[in-house]
Design a protein around this motif. Structure first.
Motif, PDB file in Angstrom:
ATOM      1  N   UNK A 155       4.586  -6.149  11.460  1.00 31.10           N
ATOM      2  CA  UNK A 155       5.532  -5.642  12.410  1.00 31.10           C
ATOM      3  C   UNK A 155       5.960  -6.971  13.809  1.00 31.10           C
ATOM      4  N   UNK A 156       4.759  -6.657  14.290  1.00 35.89           N
ATOM      5  CA  UNK A 156       4.536  -6.805  15.557  1.00 35.89           C
ATOM      6  C   UNK A 156       5.307  -8.585  16.074  1.00 35.89           C
ATOM      7  N   UNK A 157       4.495  -9.262  14.881  1.00 39.26           N
ATOM      8  CA  UNK A 157       5.023 -10.826  14.782  1.00 39.26           C
ATOM      9  C   UNK A 157       6.762 -11.351  14.197  1.00 39.26           C
ATOM     10  N   UNK A 158       7.270  -9.789  13.496  1.00 37.80           N
ATOM     11  CA  UNK A 158       8.943 -10.529  12.474  1.00 37.80           C
ATOM     12  C   UNK A 158       8.031 -10.953  11.269  1.00 37.80           C
ATOM     13  N   UNK A 159       6.590 -10.931  10.746  1.00 37.34           N
ATOM     14  CA  UNK A 159       6.487 -12.153   9.661  1.00 37.34           C
ATOM     15  C   UNK A 159       6.418 -11.100   8.213  1.00 37.34           C
ATOM     16  N   UNK A 160       7.854  -9.717   8.854  1.00 33.81           N
ATOM     17  CA  UNK A 160       8.642  -8.565   7.151  1.00 33.81           C
ATOM     18  C   UNK A 160       9.305  -8.422   6.771  1.00 33.81           C
ATOM     19  N   UNK A 161      10.598  -8.596   5.616  1.00 35.41           N
ATOM     20  CA  UNK A 161      11.255  -9.034   6.248  1.00 35.41           C
ATOM     21  C   UNK A 161      11.773  -7.737   4.566  1.00 35.41           C
ATOM     22  N   UNK A 162      11.243  -7.451   3.380  1.00 31.90           N
ATOM     23  CA  UNK A 162      10.837  -6.502   2.930  1.00 31.90           C
ATOM     24  C   UNK A 162       9.506  -6.044   2.485  1.00 31.90           C
ATOM     25  N   UNK A 163       9.404  -4.609   1.450  1.00 34.93           N
ATOM     26  CA  UNK A 163       8.220  -4.293   1.683  1.00 34.93           C
ATOM     27  C   UNK A 163       8.564  -3.628   0.638  1.00 34.93           C
ATOM     28  N   UNK A 164       7.916  -3.657  -0.867  1.00 36.26           N
ATOM     29  CA  UNK A 164       7.952  -1.810  -1.666  1.00 36.26           C
ATOM     30  C   UNK A 164       7.190  -1.302  -1.497  1.00 36.26           C
ATOM     31  N   UNK A 165       7.761  -0.090  -1.121  1.00 37.43           N
ATOM     32  CA  UNK A 165       7.330   1.772  -0.758  1.00 37.43           C
ATOM     33  C   UNK A 165       5.822   1.944  -1.122  1.00 37.43           C
ATOM     34  N   UNK A 166       4.681   2.633  -0.065  1.00 36.94           N
ATOM     35  CA  UNK A 166       3.442   2.603  -0.543  1.00 36.94           C
ATOM     36  C   UNK A 166       2.989   1.731  -0.112  1.00 36.94           C
ATOM     37  N   UNK A 167       3.265   0.156   0.639  1.00 38.41           N
ATOM     38  CA  UNK A 167       2.048  -1.138   0.508  1.00 38.41           C
ATOM     39  C   UNK A 167       1.020  -0.157   1.619  1.00 38.41           C
ATOM     40  N   UNK A 168       1.551   0.597   2.200  1.00 42.08           N
ATOM     41  CA  UNK A 168       0.633   1.291   3.666  1.00 42.08           C
ATOM     42  C   UNK A 168      -1.016   1.354   2.756  1.00 42.08           C
ATOM     43  N   UNK A 169      -0.608   2.469   1.870  1.00 47.15           N
ATOM     44  CA  UNK A 169      -1.482   2.597   1.356  1.00 47.15           C
ATOM     45  C   UNK A 169      -2.194   1.991   0.869  1.00 47.15           C
ATOM     46  N   UNK A 170      -1.874   1.069  -0.063  1.00 45.77           N
ATOM     47  CA  UNK A 170      -2.583   0.304  -0.577  1.00 45.77           C
ATOM     48  C   UNK A 170      -3.349  -0.744  -0.040  1.00 45.77           C
ATOM     49  N   UNK A 171      -3.054  -0.949   0.917  1.00 45.41           N
ATOM     50  CA  UNK A 171      -3.628  -2.435   2.456  1.00 45.41           C
ATOM     51  C   UNK A 171      -5.056  -1.614   3.175  1.00 45.41           C
ATOM     52  N   UNK A 172      -4.867   0.730   2.520  1.00 45.93           N
ATOM     53  CA  UNK A 172      -6.186   0.490   3.452  1.00 45.93           C
ATOM     54  C   UNK A 172      -7.833  -0.321   2.759  1.00 45.93           C
ATOM     55  N   UNK A 173      -7.265  -0.495   1.707  1.00 44.79           N
ATOM     56  CA  UNK A 173      -9.113  -0.601   0.881  1.00 44.79           C
ATOM     57  C   UNK A 173      -8.537  -2.533   0.587  1.00 44.79           C
ATOM     58  N   UNK A 174     -10.183  -3.000   0.638  1.00 48.55           N
ATOM     59  CA  UNK A 174      -9.718  -4.860   0.047  1.00 48.55           C
ATOM     60  C   UNK A 174      -8.358  -4.828  -0.510  1.00 48.55           C
ATOM     61  N   UNK A 175      -7.275  -5.820  -0.528  1.00 46.90           N
ATOM     62  CA  UNK A 175      -6.430  -5.871  -2.158  1.00 46.90           C
ATOM     63  C   UNK A 175      -6.312  -7.522  -2.000  1.00 46.90           C
ATOM     64  N   UNK A 176      -6.482  -7.874  -3.405  1.00 45.48           N
ATOM     65  CA  UNK A 176      -5.894  -9.646  -4.166  1.00 45.48           C
ATOM     66  C   UNK A 176      -4.554  -9.500  -4.142  1.00 45.48           C
ATOM     67  N   UNK A 177      -3.789 -10.607  -3.061  1.00 43.33           N
ATOM     68  CA  UNK A 177      -2.890 -10.834  -2.937  1.00 43.33           C
ATOM     69  C   UNK A 177      -2.229 -12.708  -3.232  1.00 43.33           C
TER      70      UNK A 177
END
Length: 424
Positions: free
Chosen positions: A9-31
């Motif tokens: 966010x502070x780097x300005x690298x987010x344009x769109x996101x699916x709601x709930x992504x923050x909860x997903x990324x609380x644990x190791x996630x494959x992207x």
């Protein structure tokens, strides 16, 4: 691990996101992020997905880089006004290998071991009839034509959109489904023009498995003419391959970023911490004429893409051409002149052709900077041509006395463009 979103966010690298992504990324996630092999080189815009891969990997997540050799047979219609030109299998294979090597080189610089995949490995085994039955049945036509990439092309009366390109979003969606099932990949990331393709994959995963998947897009990097950096825009692109864009030109792109844009580019294109960037911005604002941020960014990215040795040479050349304004070019040694010749636009003239001298108009007409003698004359009238740092106002005869370092003549056009001639 959730601080990855704060970082982006502070780097300005987010344009769109699916709601709930923050909860997903609380644990190791494959992207995963996909790369299009419709050219034999990545370009400046492709650095952003690589940067995203590295950010996620550094924060403890699993990053996958996917080269779309299979989807390259079709070509993504997103952001395209006209239909794609189809590439042969041989060219796509060559491009895929070239891009694979570029990605590995860029990741190795930051010691990141990111898994590299090719969607041709699984798509080549799918039968067409099985695909349209098992995948196509989940997407009504109304859903497909609501996508921006399709909607804009449908209204293009000249070309419209072929069934081939129309199907692209489904195939990319299948990639996400495959990676979700085989690699437990729950997140796809791409440029903002990929949002439609990403959401198609999310919808496919939901319908086929009942699972929830996620997506993030980052802003596209736009050129001064308002067009994004892309492989199909051959003219003014900034390529990572030094044969397509010289390291000197690559370096100068970053040096010429305006003060209005440079702070944003520092946040987007570097891995400096927030504190380091804020300190650099503060120093830059005190003395903007020193172009501290431009210089820091140009040094950092040129070293990343082209290596320390080449980056050092480009900095030396830049210093000679732009900084040492009061020093004569006559004092330059052969080593630096050879380096300048190898990295900026140049041309060779034979000793026989140069024996009696050549008029300025004739030399510059042969260069890539002017299309006609009348264009050279206009440049002379507005005092924008220098020869070895000396302002030229008329069509002079250039002779041996104008040579520096035994066989070079250096021209400057305006404030930023240089051209060198070698006599041999």
């Amino acid at each position: 691990m959730n601080d990855i979103m704060n970082e982006l966010y502070w780097r300005g690298l987010i344009k769109n996101k699916v709601p709930g992504i923050e909860n997903l990324l609380k644990k190791p996630t494959t992207m995963y992020i996909g790369f299009d092999p419709t050219s034999d080189s990545l370009h400046l815009g492709n650095l952003l997905p690589i940067i995203m891969l590295i950010h996620f990997q550094k924060k403890g997540h699993k990053s996958l880089a996917l080269i779309g050799e299979a989807t390259g047979f079709i070509g993504d219609p997103s952001g395209k006004k006209d239909k794609r030109i189809f590439l042969s299998k041989e060219i796509l294979q060559k491009n895929t290998e070239s891009i694979k090597n570029q990605i590995l080189k860029l990741l190795k610089f930051y010691s990141e071991k990111i898994e590299l995949l090719n969607n041709y490995d699984w798509i080549q085994n799918i039968y067409f009839i099985d695909f349209i039955r098992e995948i196509g049945k989940h997407f009504p036509i109304n859903y497909m034509i609501s996508k921006d990439s399709v909607k804009k092309r449908i209204h293009n009366q000249k070309n419209g959109i072929s069934f081939t390109e129309f199907s692209y979003s489904l195939i990319q969606g299948y990639d996400f489904l495959y990676l979700n099932q085989v690699k437990n990949c729950q997140l796809q990331i791409g440029g903002s023009d990929q949002w439609g393709n990403i959401t198609t994959g999310i919808e496919l995963i939901r319908k086929k498995t009942g699972k929830k998947a996620y997506g993030i897009t980052f802003p596209l990097i736009i050129k001064p003419n308002g067009i994004k950096f892309g492989k199909s825009d051959k003219g003014k692109n900034i390529w990572l391959n030094e044969k397509k864009t010289s390291p000197y030109k690559f370096y100068q792109f970053w040096m010429n970023i305006s003060d209005v844009e440079i702070e944003k580019y520092m946040r987007i294109y570097t891995f400096f911490s927030k504190e380091e960037i804020e300190d650099l911005i503060l120093q830059h604002r005190k003395h903007p004429n020193k172009r501290l941020l431009q210089r820091k960014l140009a040094n950092e990215i040129t070293e990343w893409v082209h290596g320390k040795k080449i980056s050092k040479k480009i900095m030396e050349i830049t210093n000679v051409l732009f900084e040492k304004r009061n020093e004569s070019y006559q004092s330059l040694d052969d080593k630096i002149l050879i380096s300048i010749y190898n990295h900026i636009p140049h041309m060779v003239i034979s000793c026989e052709e140069f024996e009696k001298g050549i008029f300025l108009l004739d030399i510059l007409k042969k260069s890539s900077f002017f299309s006609s003698k009348s264009e050279v004359n206009r440049a002379l009238k507005v005092n924008s041509i220098h020869l070895n740092k000396i302002l030229i106002k008329e069509n002079i005869l250039i002779t041996k006395k104008n040579i520096i370092g035994k066989k070079y003549i250096l021209f400057q056009f305006g404030k930023k463009e240089f051209f060198i001639i070698k006599i041999e």
